[in-house]
Motif scaffolding. Structure first.
Motif, mmCIF file in Angstrom:
data_model
loop_
_atom_site.group_PDB
_atom_site.id
_atom_site.type_symbol
_atom_site.label_atom_id
_atom_site.label_comp_id
_atom_site.label_asym_id
_atom_site.label_seq_id
_atom_site.Cartn_x
_atom_site.Cartn_y
_atom_site.Cartn_z
ATOM 1 N N TYR A 1 0.853 -1.173 0.000
ATOM 2 C CA TYR A 1 0.000 0.000 0.000
ATOM 3 C C TYR A 1 0.892 1.227 0.000
ATOM 4 O O TYR A 1 1.969 1.227 0.574
ATOM 5 C CB TYR A 1 -0.874 0.018 1.245
ATOM 6 C CG TYR A 1 -1.898 -1.060 1.275
ATOM 7 C CD1 TYR A 1 -2.910 -1.101 0.329
ATOM 8 C CD2 TYR A 1 -1.855 -2.042 2.257
ATOM 9 C CE1 TYR A 1 -3.860 -2.093 0.358
ATOM 10 C CE2 TYR A 1 -2.809 -3.039 2.295
ATOM 11 C CZ TYR A 1 -3.810 -3.058 1.344
ATOM 12 O OH TYR A 1 -4.754 -4.039 1.379
ATOM 13 N N GLN A 2 0.421 2.248 -0.671
ATOM 14 C CA GLN A 2 1.142 3.512 -0.585
ATOM 15 C C GLN A 2 0.347 4.426 0.314
ATOM 16 O O GLN A 2 -0.676 4.949 -0.097
ATOM 17 C CB GLN A 2 1.251 4.150 -1.966
ATOM 18 C CG GLN A 2 2.116 3.376 -2.896
ATOM 19 C CD GLN A 2 2.171 4.035 -4.251
ATOM 20 O OE1 GLN A 2 1.150 4.426 -4.806
ATOM 21 N NE2 GLN A 2 3.366 4.182 -4.770
ATOM 22 N N PRO A 3 0.787 4.579 1.542
ATOM 23 C CA PRO A 3 0.029 5.446 2.427
ATOM 24 C C PRO A 3 0.114 6.891 1.958
ATOM 25 O O PRO A 3 1.163 7.343 1.488
ATOM 26 C CB PRO A 3 0.701 5.260 3.781
ATOM 27 C CG PRO A 3 2.057 4.751 3.491
ATOM 28 C CD PRO A 3 2.004 4.050 2.171
ATOM 29 N N PHE A 4 -1.024 7.558 2.027
ATOM 30 C CA PHE A 4 -1.062 8.966 1.662
ATOM 31 C C PHE A 4 -1.750 9.712 2.785
ATOM 32 O O PHE A 4 -2.883 9.389 3.141
ATOM 33 C CB PHE A 4 -1.833 9.149 0.348
ATOM 34 C CG PHE A 4 -2.171 10.574 0.045
ATOM 35 C CD1 PHE A 4 -1.192 11.446 -0.391
ATOM 36 C CD2 PHE A 4 -3.468 11.049 0.225
ATOM 37 C CE1 PHE A 4 -1.513 12.770 -0.649
ATOM 38 C CE2 PHE A 4 -3.784 12.371 -0.035
ATOM 39 C CZ PHE A 4 -2.801 13.228 -0.475
ATOM 40 N N TRP A 5 -1.035 10.665 3.358
ATOM 41 C CA TRP A 5 -1.620 11.392 4.478
ATOM 42 C C TRP A 5 -2.312 12.638 3.954
ATOM 43 O O TRP A 5 -1.665 13.598 3.574
ATOM 44 C CB TRP A 5 -0.545 11.765 5.501
ATOM 45 C CG TRP A 5 -0.024 10.542 6.199
ATOM 46 C CD1 TRP A 5 1.034 9.772 5.812
ATOM 47 C CD2 TRP A 5 -0.556 9.941 7.381
ATOM 48 N NE1 TRP A 5 1.186 8.715 6.679
ATOM 49 C CE2 TRP A 5 0.238 8.802 7.659
ATOM 50 C CE3 TRP A 5 -1.621 10.235 8.235
ATOM 51 C CZ2 TRP A 5 -0.020 7.971 8.749
ATOM 52 C CZ3 TRP A 5 -1.852 9.408 9.319
ATOM 53 C CH2 TRP A 5 -1.071 8.284 9.566
ATOM 54 N N ALA A 6 -3.640 12.594 3.941
ATOM 55 C CA ALA A 6 -4.407 13.744 3.464
ATOM 56 C C ALA A 6 -4.411 14.853 4.512
ATOM 57 O O ALA A 6 -4.491 16.035 4.179
ATOM 58 C CB ALA A 6 -5.831 13.332 3.145
ATOM 59 N N LEU A 7 -4.331 14.478 5.766
ATOM 60 C CA LEU A 7 -4.216 15.452 6.850
ATOM 61 C C LEU A 7 -3.103 14.989 7.779
ATOM 62 O O LEU A 7 -3.057 13.835 8.182
ATOM 63 C CB LEU A 7 -5.532 15.566 7.635
ATOM 64 C CG LEU A 7 -6.725 16.176 6.886
ATOM 65 C CD1 LEU A 7 -7.989 16.032 7.712
ATOM 66 C CD2 LEU A 7 -6.466 17.642 6.565
ATOM 67 N N LYS A 8 -2.206 15.911 8.088
ATOM 68 C CA LYS A 8 -1.033 15.501 8.871
ATOM 69 C C LYS A 8 -1.009 16.182 10.226
ATOM 70 O O LYS A 8 -0.099 16.944 10.521
ATOM 71 C CB LYS A 8 0.243 15.845 8.102
ATOM 72 C CG LYS A 8 0.323 15.206 6.737
ATOM 73 C CD LYS A 8 1.423 15.861 5.910
ATOM 74 C CE LYS A 8 1.442 15.302 4.500
ATOM 75 N NZ LYS A 8 2.223 16.156 3.591
ATOM 76 N N GLY A 9 -2.024 15.986 11.007
ATOM 77 C CA GLY A 9 -2.015 16.568 12.344
ATOM 78 C C GLY A 9 -2.529 17.995 12.355
ATOM 79 O O GLY A 9 -1.764 18.947 12.475
ATOM 80 N N VAL A 10 -3.847 18.138 12.205
ATOM 81 C CA VAL A 10 -4.457 19.472 12.163
ATOM 82 C C VAL A 10 -5.250 19.696 13.447
ATOM 83 O O VAL A 10 -6.000 18.821 13.869
ATOM 84 C CB VAL A 10 -5.387 19.588 10.938
ATOM 85 C CG1 VAL A 10 -6.167 20.894 10.961
ATOM 86 C CG2 VAL A 10 -4.580 19.475 9.661
ATOM 87 N N SER A 11 -5.058 20.842 14.080
ATOM 88 C CA SER A 11 -5.818 21.177 15.284
ATOM 89 C C SER A 11 -6.370 22.583 15.160
ATOM 90 O O SER A 11 -5.669 23.495 14.737
ATOM 91 C CB SER A 11 -4.926 21.130 16.531
ATOM 92 O OG SER A 11 -4.310 19.886 16.645
ATOM 93 N N PHE A 12 -7.627 22.744 15.509
ATOM 94 C CA PHE A 12 -8.196 24.090 15.635
ATOM 95 C C PHE A 12 -9.523 24.010 16.360
ATOM 96 O O PHE A 12 -10.074 22.914 16.564
ATOM 97 C CB PHE A 12 -8.348 24.779 14.268
ATOM 98 C CG PHE A 12 -9.255 24.062 13.316
ATOM 99 C CD1 PHE A 12 -10.616 24.332 13.286
ATOM 100 C CD2 PHE A 12 -8.745 23.118 12.428
ATOM 101 C CE1 PHE A 12 -11.455 23.680 12.400
ATOM 102 C CE2 PHE A 12 -9.587 22.457 11.540
ATOM 103 C CZ PHE A 12 -10.938 22.738 11.535
#
Lengths: 251, 266
Positions: free
Chosen positions: A42-53
């Motif tokens: 599998y090719q992991p793809f991080w669409a969100l890499k640690g978002v906080s708000f």
């Protein structure tokens, strides 16, 4: 716009991973062959890499960024249709997502029947729908076609019906993806007014757009996402200016 | 963990909240199935009746009805039950993939889609029982109090179907071959279940297929009541109930384990 210091959406270090294998292995034979050949990579793809708000009650909250920045993923996570790989999302209050509004209609059903079907999908009660039925029909201007199967509707008529159902509540949280340009010019004017009335109330709005101009006019706060990372957070003016600057530098 | 507490609490709340949706989806399935046909919902009575007549003509002339007494009721009981199981599980299997576009836009508990697919088949099944009662009356079959007792094995069948349906719905999201494979399996199962032939024509060495077949257990229970006016063998009922419980536990566990991944694969 007044600020009520109550957090209604809390996004905490959210990460989202997709598996982008070149070909999707969705049948048993392929799966076994690949498993035996040890090709199940599998090719992991991080669409969100640690978002906080955090989004406070009454905020008109803009999310800007290029295509593929993770905006839509973020909206789907907040709408609850997907779960984050890591992190937490808390949402307090009733929520109406105005995403791909045509989904959930049955083409063989009449407009009348679809109002109840779609309304039920959005979590409305029967009594509420019966009360609002006339209002929905009137707003959509489909009085003459309400007992015609949806497959005979034009795409504009379908969109008008969808918009009328989705915005008939006064939700505490409204999720809007891109601009709602629905129907002909006359209906667009009407839908813009309707949106405006929803915006004027105490509702919290999450608004996704490419256009900083729209974000500036509608929103008071904004974040800028790029490739799954939060680049800037702050007042809509500031974030949009930063983004515009960055765009002109890039090009 | 905190999140688990929330989802656990959510379950009952959700069910109440989405009861109306469940009703809408079930009635949609039934309404659109017969829409535009002149006879409409009457087809749920007519279809099993006509099929029964055809099969009765074929088997009572070719095989002298295998010497089964009151062949029409014998056949109809088996067929209606099997049709519900096959139709319900088939619809449930396709339910998640079929709702892909809604799944991606609105949050709705996903089991609602599978459950509604099965329940709409169940409603059709209940309607077709009217035909069975008419045929029973026409053939002078005994009407006894034990007919009411068949609601227990029928409930077991419903839960067994839900359990199996949830398993199939989950697996079908990840492996689409299942739709083709399962169709073949159902044909096999139909011939392995004594629906239009009596169980005793099967060689003793193959009887185990009947002994471990929960659907046949339900059919046997119902035949005792509808055909002979007797109470069914409680062992059959217990076997059906245990099968239903096992299917439900496995189905729910599997479904809940993988449901968050559905959206990435549909």
């Amino acid at each position: 716009m007044k600020h009520l210091e109550k957090t209604v959406i809390n996004v905490e270090n959210v990460k989202m991973k997709f598996n982008l294998s070149k070909e999707r292995t969705d049948n048993l034979k392929e799966y076994f062959i690949k498993f035996l050949k040890r090709e199940l990579n599998y090719q992991p793809f991080w669409a969100l890499k640690g978002v906080s708000f955090e989004v406070k009650q009454g905020d008109k909250f803009g999310i800007i960024g290029l295509n593929g920045a993770g905006k839509s993923t973020l909206l789907k996570l907040i709408a609850g249709v997907m779960k984050p790989t890591e992190g937490h999302i808390q949402v307090k209050g009733s929520m109406v997502p105005l995403l791909e509004m045509g989904a959930g209609f049955d083409p063989d059903y009449t407009g009348r029947e679809n109002i109840f079907l779609k309304g039920a999908l959005l979590g409305y009660t029967r009594r509420f729908l019966e009360e609002k039925f006339d209002e929905i029909v009137e707003f959509s201007e489909l009085e003459d076609f309400i007992d015609v199967p949806l497959k005979n509707y034009s795409s504009g008529m379908r969109a008008r019906l969808a918009f009328s159902i989705a915005t008939m509540v006064e939700p505490e949280i409204l999720i809007v993806d891109e601009v709602l340009s629905v129907g002909d010019a006359k209906f667009q004017q009407k839908s813009r007014e309707k949106m405006q009335s929803l915006l004027n109330e105490d509702a919290t709005v999450l608004f996704v757009s490419h256009s900083t101009l729209q974000v500036k006019t509608i929103c008071n706060r904004a974040i800028w996402l790029n490739q799954g990372e939060l680049i800037a957070e702050g007042s809509a003016e500031e974030v949009c200016d930063l983004y515009d600057e960055w765009i002109s530098e890039e090009s | 963990m905190a999140t688990e507490k929330i989802t656990g609490h959510r379950f009952l709340y959700n069910f109440r909240k989405y009861k109306f949706l469940l009703y809408q989806l079930v009635s949609r399935d039934i309404k659109t199935k017969y829409r535009k046909s002149v006879l409409g919902v009457f087809w749920s009575f007519l279809e099993p009746l006509l099929t029964m007549i055809v099969l009765t003509i074929i088997f009572s002339t070719l095989f002298k009805g295998f010497g089964v007494e009151n062949y029409p009721v014998y056949l109809l009981t088996g067929r209606l039950i099997f049709t519900f199981f096959s139709g319900g599980t088939m619809a449930a299997m396709r339910s998640i993939r079929g709702s892909a576009s809604i799944l991606k836009t609105v949050y709705v508990p996903k089991y609602i889609y599978s459950l509604s697919a099965i329940l709409s088949n169940f409603v059709t099944f209940l309607l077709s029982l009217v035909v069975l009662f008419l045929v029973m009356a026409a053939t002078n079959a005994p009407f006894t109090i034990y007919i009411i007792f068949t609601s227990l094995p029928i409930l077991a069948l419903l839960f067994f179907t839900i359990g199996v349906g949830l398993i199939l719905a989950t697996v079908n999201v990840f492996f689409r071959d299942l739709e083709h494979l399962y169709g073949v399996f159902l044909t096999l199962l139909m011939y392995a279940t004594p629906i239009f032939y009596p169980p005793n024509i099967v060689p003793a060495s193959f009887r185990f297929i009947q002994d471990y077949n929960p659907i046949f257990a339900v059919i046997e229970c119902c035949r005792s009541a509808f055909l002979y006016g007797e109470l069914y063998d409680p062992h059959q009922l217990i076997f059906a109930l245990i099968s239903a419980a096992v299917a439900m536990i496995v189905g729910l566990a599997l479904f809940y384990k993988y449901q968050d991944k559905f959206i990435l694969h549909v």
